[in-house]
Design an enzyme around this catalytic site. Sequence first.
Site, mmCIF file in Angstrom:
data_model
loop_
_atom_site.group_PDB
_atom_site.id
_atom_site.type_symbol
_atom_site.label_atom_id
_atom_site.label_comp_id
_atom_site.label_asym_id
_atom_site.label_seq_id
_atom_site.Cartn_x
_atom_site.Cartn_y
_atom_site.Cartn_z
ATOM 1 N N LYS A 1 0.847 -1.187 0.000
ATOM 2 C CA LYS A 1 0.000 0.000 0.000
ATOM 3 C C LYS A 1 0.887 1.243 0.000
ATOM 4 O O LYS A 1 1.506 1.573 1.006
ATOM 5 C CB LYS A 1 -0.930 0.059 1.208
ATOM 6 C CG LYS A 1 -2.025 1.131 1.018
ATOM 7 C CD LYS A 1 -2.617 1.654 2.300
ATOM 8 C CE LYS A 1 -1.821 2.759 2.912
ATOM 9 N NZ LYS A 1 -1.852 4.035 2.115
ATOM 10 N N GLU B 1 9.268 1.220 11.367
ATOM 11 C CA GLU B 1 10.283 2.270 11.350
ATOM 12 C C GLU B 1 9.534 3.578 11.449
ATOM 13 O O GLU B 1 8.854 3.997 10.507
ATOM 14 C CB GLU B 1 11.120 2.178 10.072
ATOM 15 C CG GLU B 1 12.380 3.043 10.115
ATOM 16 C CD GLU B 1 12.166 4.403 9.507
ATOM 17 O OE1 GLU B 1 11.967 5.365 10.290
ATOM 18 O OE2 GLU B 1 12.181 4.527 8.280
ATOM 19 N N CYS C 1 13.074 11.000 8.126
ATOM 20 C CA CYS C 1 12.920 10.547 9.511
ATOM 21 C C CYS C 1 14.193 10.675 10.334
ATOM 22 O O CYS C 1 14.137 10.849 11.551
ATOM 23 C CB CYS C 1 12.440 9.087 9.534
ATOM 24 S SG CYS C 1 13.516 7.966 8.614
ATOM 25 N N GLU D 1 8.915 15.891 16.692
ATOM 26 C CA GLU D 1 9.403 15.710 15.335
ATOM 27 C C GLU D 1 8.714 16.750 14.450
ATOM 28 O O GLU D 1 7.489 16.759 14.328
ATOM 29 C CB GLU D 1 9.095 14.307 14.822
ATOM 30 C CG GLU D 1 9.666 14.050 13.444
ATOM 31 C CD GLU D 1 9.398 12.647 12.933
ATOM 32 O OE1 GLU D 1 10.263 12.091 12.243
ATOM 33 O OE2 GLU D 1 8.297 12.113 13.227
#
Length: 496
Positions: free
Chosen positions: A190, A266, A299, A396
């Site tokens: 996906k 992750e 990331c 973040e």
Amino acid sequence: MSANIEPPKADPNVKVKYTKIFINNEFVDSVSGKKFATVNPCTEKTNAEVSEGNKADVDKAVVAAKKAFARGSEWRKLDASARATLIYRLADLIEQNINELANLESLDNGMPFPMSYHSVGTAAKHLRYYAGWADKIQGSTIPVDGNSFALTRKEPVGVVGLIVPWNGPIGLYGMKLAPALAAGCTAVIKPAEQTPLTALLLASLVKEAGFPPGVVNVVPGYGATAGAAISAHPDIAKVSFTGSSEVGHAILKAAGESNLKRVTLELGGKSPFVVFDDADLDLAVQTAGSVFVHAGQICIAPSRVFVQAGIYDEFVKKAVAVAAATKVGDPYTPGCIQGPQIESRAVDKVMGLIESGKKQGAKLQIGGERHGSVGYFIKPTVFSDVTDDMQIAKEEIFGPVQSILKFNTFEEVVERANATTYGLAAGVFTKNIELALEFAKAVEAGSVWVNQYSLLTSQQPFGGFKQSGLGRELGKEGLDAYLEIKTISIKTPTNN
């Protein structure tokens, strides 16, 4: 890459060829008939209308993948070396179509074209690395007590769900699919709803490479529907997901409640980048400026820069110069390293965090504003005098925002670097290798780079500590994540 690969050729007019769901080696409409728009973040215009997959489409894809994995199927009967040949062929096709793939990636998510080109090459490298593993998956013999002979077999887990994020679709497609195929699994992929186009073009190359029907299936759609259906599907044996920590928690919960499927996650990061006063200052400043690459939507971006007090002011001065020199704009423009944020919601979040930095007392050195009037652009932003309790030091940001913090001692910076719920990556710059190794041992992060940053290769395992994830991708560890270990014990006449 192979020597005959075409050099990079930027083409903002690249054509979109595939917009339907890919199941059983065929492109088909969604069961509902619904479509969704994928938008160019540079122009805010629609690139294409894509078939919207949901649970019904995931169910069809899983049926196809399950059939392809069944005992006696064409895929399962292939020798391991034949499986490797198909994976190598896919890598070749990716390289042969490198410019089309890279241009489509930049069109869909705003990644600077040279970075997209490199990402396509990286996907091919992942495929080649794991193709080499396909015929080297070995068990072992075990000395046991009594009249028995014991051995282990490593077998593919079965149908796997691979959920790919929008910030690096091609590279992460390769990172997840390559070990799954090498292990002998079948897959339902996906792609993120923001960036489905390269995943569908790659699906066409899977068919061209000669993979049997059902081995690889691609279902574009939304996370709350298609993604959730993959996470909860009882016939999917493993899910690999890259994305936010929030969604990672939801996937882990769904996996546990459905069939206790394996999960590799992750997730987010707030990576510390530590610069000691003996470091090569110019190298450290330039490397820390990688937080602006791809608009900070990486990331492992070095978003918490800790600089020792003796060089702090000079570092800030040079960091501002790096930000001022950063070229922002259309990803096809030569020299551009910072494109747009992925969507308007992302802009709102980043701008909200920038405002929080101002209000909480950080010193805005440069940036802090939108860039241009069209597209989701933000100026490269640098804050100094940042403290650990500020929002910009804790959350973040996923944007082009550099937060520079001051420290005095080694023990202090280790404690502060680890004072986060994240643990994905870290960097340290110093000419004292003993100090660097001591920091690498002390910091709570899955990857630690010394006098460099963001080196990721097929051979090195990658993943996070704490809420940055579970498990590892890449390297041998990435292959093991798609294998079950079966122990077989055989009675023998004697115990000789």
